[in-house]
Design a protein around this motif. Structure first.
Motif, short mmCIF file in Angstrom:
data_model
loop_
_atom_site.label_atom_id
_atom_site.label_comp_id
_atom_site.label_asym_id
_atom_site.label_seq_id
_atom_site.Cartn_x
_atom_site.Cartn_y
_atom_site.Cartn_z
N PRO A 41 -17.67 -18.05 7.08
CA PRO A 41 -16.53 -17.26 7.57
C PRO A 41 -15.20 -17.91 7.20
N ASN A 42 -14.29 -17.10 6.73
CA ASN A 42 -12.93 -17.49 6.35
C ASN A 42 -12.85 -18.40 5.13
N GLU A 43 -13.97 -18.78 4.57
CA GLU A 43 -13.98 -19.40 3.25
C GLU A 43 -14.38 -18.36 2.22
N ASP A 44 -15.35 -17.54 2.59
CA ASP A 44 -15.83 -16.45 1.74
C ASP A 44 -15.16 -15.16 2.15
N CYS A 45 -15.03 -14.25 1.20
CA CYS A 45 -14.59 -12.89 1.49
C CYS A 45 -15.83 -12.01 1.50
N LEU A 46 -16.03 -11.31 2.59
CA LEU A 46 -17.19 -10.44 2.73
C LEU A 46 -16.73 -8.99 2.64
N ILE A 47 -17.34 -8.25 1.72
CA ILE A 47 -16.98 -6.84 1.50
C ILE A 47 -18.21 -6.01 1.83
N LEU A 48 -18.08 -5.12 2.81
CA LEU A 48 -19.19 -4.28 3.26
C LEU A 48 -18.94 -2.86 2.76
N LEU A 49 -19.85 -2.39 1.90
CA LEU A 49 -19.67 -1.13 1.19
C LEU A 49 -20.24 0.08 1.92
N GLY A 50 -20.07 0.14 3.20
CA GLY A 50 -20.42 1.36 3.93
C GLY A 50 -21.86 1.44 4.39
N ASP A 51 -22.12 2.50 5.13
CA ASP A 51 -23.38 2.70 5.84
C ASP A 51 -23.67 1.49 6.72
N LEU A 52 -22.69 1.15 7.53
CA LEU A 52 -22.82 0.05 8.48
C LEU A 52 -23.81 0.43 9.57
N ILE A 53 -23.86 1.71 9.90
CA ILE A 53 -24.65 2.19 11.03
C ILE A 53 -25.60 3.30 10.58
N GLU A 54 -26.38 3.75 11.55
CA GLU A 54 -27.34 4.84 11.43
C GLU A 54 -28.65 4.34 10.82
#
Length: 177
Positions: A41-54
């Motif tokens: 955390p805060n060293e890496d950049c995390l990119i979440l490309l959707g469909d977090l839920i369901e």
């Protein structure tokens, strides 16, 4: 409802960008993946490309975890088609479609929210009332999903959930992304 494509500039100083898609409410698997890739955390950049839920068993827990990450870490999300269900509830939009989807998708953020409030969504449910109750108790979560951009851009990359027709024009309707 505004259906325009929302584009956000991605700014990060992280040396490592990690891109993950389609978590689908599976918090345990998501946490295991973060551990396996040694996410910092805060060293890496995390990119979440959707469909977090369901479709997962822990949609609400997953959403709360990701909301915390976005607030406290270098984490950026875009909206996937499954995340769109929040718009249906937030705006009481296409309620027949919402009822249809919830009829066969029992592992859903919306079902979890209802269960936490001690009611069940059935084929007899008045979806306008359901949406009103859920907005009253889960407005922060619904707004978080609603406000996600459809596209992230940095100097070198374009991040979307599904795909784009051209680099210059992502379309005029978010469904095109």
């Amino acid at each position: 409802m505004n259906r325009s494509v929302v584009i956000q500039k991605l700014e990060t100083k992280a040396k490592r960008k990690i891109v993950i898609s389609d978590i689908h409410g599976n918090l345990d698997l998501y946490l295991k993946l973060l551990d396996q890739i040694s996410y910092k955390p805060n060293e890496d950049c995390l990119i979440l490309l959707g469909d977090l839920i369901e479709k997962g068993k822990r949609n609400l827990d997953t959403l709360h975890y990701i909301m915390h990450q976005v607030q406290n870490e270098d984490v950026h999300c875009i909206m996937g088609n499954c995340d769109f269900i929040a718009k249906n509830v937030l705006y009481s939009y296409r309620l027949d479609f919402l009822k249809h989807v919830l009829g066969f998708r029992k592992e859903s953020l919306i079902h979890e929210m209802a269960r936490n409030l001690n009611f069940e969504i059935t084929h007899n449910s008045n979806m306008a009332n359901v949406c009103q109750i859920l907005r009253k108790h889960y407005l922060k979560e619904l707004c978080f999903l609603n406000d996600l951009p459809h596209v992230l851009e940095d100097e070198d990359h374009i991040y979307v959930h599904a795909g784009i027709k051209s680099n210059e024009n992502y379309g005029t309707d978010f469904k095109q992304v």
